[in-house]
Design a protein around this motif. Structure first.
Motif, short mmCIF file in Angstrom:
data_model
loop_
_atom_site.label_atom_id
_atom_site.label_comp_id
_atom_site.label_asym_id
_atom_site.label_seq_id
_atom_site.Cartn_x
_atom_site.Cartn_y
_atom_site.Cartn_z
N ALA A 148 4.94 -2.49 -2.71
CA ALA A 148 4.25 -2.40 -1.42
C ALA A 148 5.02 -3.15 -0.34
CB ALA A 148 2.83 -2.96 -1.55
N PHE A 149 5.56 -4.31 -0.68
CA PHE A 149 6.32 -5.11 0.28
C PHE A 149 7.59 -4.38 0.71
CE2 PHE A 149 9.30 -8.29 1.73
CZ PHE A 149 8.52 -9.19 2.46
N ILE A 150 8.33 -3.85 -0.24
CA ILE A 150 9.57 -3.14 0.07
C ILE A 150 9.28 -1.91 0.93
CG2 ILE A 150 11.49 -1.80 -0.90
CD1 ILE A 150 11.32 -3.67 -3.37
N LEU A 151 8.26 -1.15 0.55
CA LEU A 151 7.92 0.05 1.30
C LEU A 151 7.45 -0.30 2.72
CD1 LEU A 151 6.04 2.05 -1.47
CD2 LEU A 151 8.26 2.64 -0.47
N GLY A 152 6.56 -1.29 2.82
CA GLY A 152 5.96 -1.60 4.11
C GLY A 152 6.83 -2.43 5.03
N VAL A 153 7.55 -3.42 4.49
CA VAL A 153 8.33 -4.33 5.31
C VAL A 153 9.78 -3.88 5.46
CG1 VAL A 153 9.16 -6.71 5.54
CG2 VAL A 153 6.85 -6.28 4.70
N VAL A 154 10.40 -3.50 4.36
CA VAL A 154 11.82 -3.12 4.40
C VAL A 154 12.01 -1.68 4.87
CG1 VAL A 154 13.95 -2.92 3.06
CG2 VAL A 154 12.31 -4.75 2.54
N MET A 155 11.23 -0.76 4.28
CA MET A 155 11.39 0.66 4.61
C MET A 155 10.47 1.10 5.74
SD MET A 155 11.89 2.16 0.73
CE MET A 155 12.63 3.69 1.31
N GLU A 156 9.53 0.23 6.10
CA GLU A 156 8.64 0.45 7.24
C GLU A 156 7.85 1.75 7.16
OE1 GLU A 156 11.45 0.06 10.53
OE2 GLU A 156 10.85 -2.03 10.76
N VAL A 157 7.32 2.06 5.99
CA VAL A 157 6.48 3.25 5.86
C VAL A 157 5.07 2.91 6.35
CG1 VAL A 157 7.81 3.97 3.85
CG2 VAL A 157 5.62 2.83 3.51
N SER A 158 4.34 3.92 6.75
CA SER A 158 2.97 3.71 7.22
C SER A 158 2.04 3.47 6.03
CB SER A 158 2.49 4.95 7.98
OG SER A 158 2.40 6.07 7.09
N SER A 159 0.84 2.99 6.31
CA SER A 159 -0.14 2.77 5.24
C SER A 159 -0.45 4.07 4.53
CB SER A 159 -1.43 2.16 5.82
OG SER A 159 -1.20 0.89 6.35
N HIS A 160 -0.54 5.15 5.30
CA HIS A 160 -0.86 6.45 4.71
C HIS A 160 0.26 6.90 3.78
CE1 HIS A 160 -2.56 10.48 4.40
NE2 HIS A 160 -1.37 10.96 4.69
N GLU A 161 1.50 6.77 4.25
CA GLU A 161 2.64 7.20 3.43
C GLU A 161 2.81 6.29 2.22
OE1 GLU A 161 7.43 8.20 3.88
OE2 GLU A 161 6.24 7.70 5.65
N GLY A 162 2.64 4.99 2.41
CA GLY A 162 2.75 4.05 1.30
C GLY A 162 1.72 4.31 0.23
N ALA A 163 0.50 4.62 0.66
CA ALA A 163 -0.57 4.94 -0.28
C ALA A 163 -0.25 6.20 -1.05
CB ALA A 163 -1.89 5.10 0.47
N LYS A 164 0.34 7.17 -0.37
CA LYS A 164 0.72 8.43 -1.02
C LYS A 164 1.79 8.19 -2.08
CE LYS A 164 0.62 13.02 1.12
NZ LYS A 164 -0.63 13.28 0.47
N ILE A 165 2.75 7.35 -1.73
CA ILE A 165 3.84 7.06 -2.66
C ILE A 165 3.32 6.37 -3.91
CG2 ILE A 165 5.92 5.63 -2.97
CD1 ILE A 165 6.50 6.12 0.04
#
Length: 211
Positions: A148-165
């Motif tokens: 979650a940290f890598i996706l949200g902070v490093v890759m800057e994905v949205s909550s919706h996209e992160g949840a999908k992943i």
């Protein structure tokens, strides 16, 4: 976004048999796949092997992409599922909690930080130290919080996209991301000289910690 629309057109062409389109897709995604994998596993060899397995999975399952969301999210979901199942690396096992990182700092401080003259330029060593420290902090997070940290902070994905992943609800994703951020912030606040001049750990003092 145009880039997403373009790669979606490439997917259609690749499914129809275009080798050129397939090569373009791999070229577009391989860097982000490897970056995600390296940050999860730390070891370059393990990351390279796992990234190759992920890319093969993407290629063989390309027909399964239904164009119902960003292609990146679909690729990263395959990567996340693979990384959840892969055996923990040596570095992961060694850096299982923030206490392990505290121990490394204790050891280098006890050894007098630098025990011999430097063989490399100071700015280069400081940059390398920051990179190693960042990886070490990520390894102190469990896999779910680290993803979650890598996706949200490093890759800057949205909550919706992160949840999908991660195949979870957006609220659950935000909670994981918040916990990951809190643990990293707590360590930095208590130890990093960049956060407080009273903290003991400084990039120009500590050598790289090869785990």
């Amino acid at each position: 976004m145009k880039s997403e629309e373009k790669i979606e057109h490439l997917v259609i062409e690749a499914v129809q048999g275009s080798k050129n389109a397939l090569e373009k897709i791999i070229f577009r995604i391989q860097e982000s796949v490897y970056s995600f994998t390296l940050r999860m596993l730390f070891n370059p060899e393990d990351a390279e092997d796992t990234a190759q397995e992920i890319l093969i999975a993407v290629i063989t399952n390309l027909r399964g992409y239904r164009h119902e969301g960003p292609f990146r999210a679909w690729v990263m979901r395959i990567a996340a599922n693979k990384l959840k199942a892969v055996r923990k690396s040596y570095a992961e096992n060694k850096m299982s909690t923030a206490g392990n990182l505290d121990g490394i700092i204790d050891r280098y401080e006890a050894n007098g930080w630098f025990s011999k003259p430097l063989d490399v330029p100071q700015p280069y060593l400081e940059a390398e130290t920051r990179a190693v420290c960042t990886h070490a902090m990520l390894l102190c997070l469990n896999r779910s919080h680290r993803m979650a940290f890598i996706l949200g902070v490093v890759m800057e994905v949205s909550s919706h996209e992160g949840a999908k992943i991660l195949d979870i609800k957006p609220a659950a994703y935000r909670k994981r991301l918040s916990r990951g951020r809190s643990k990293v912030r707590e360590f930095l606040t208590n130890n990093c000289g960049l956060f407080s001049s009273s903290n003991r750990c400084r990039c120009n003092n500590i050598l790289q910690a090869y785990l």
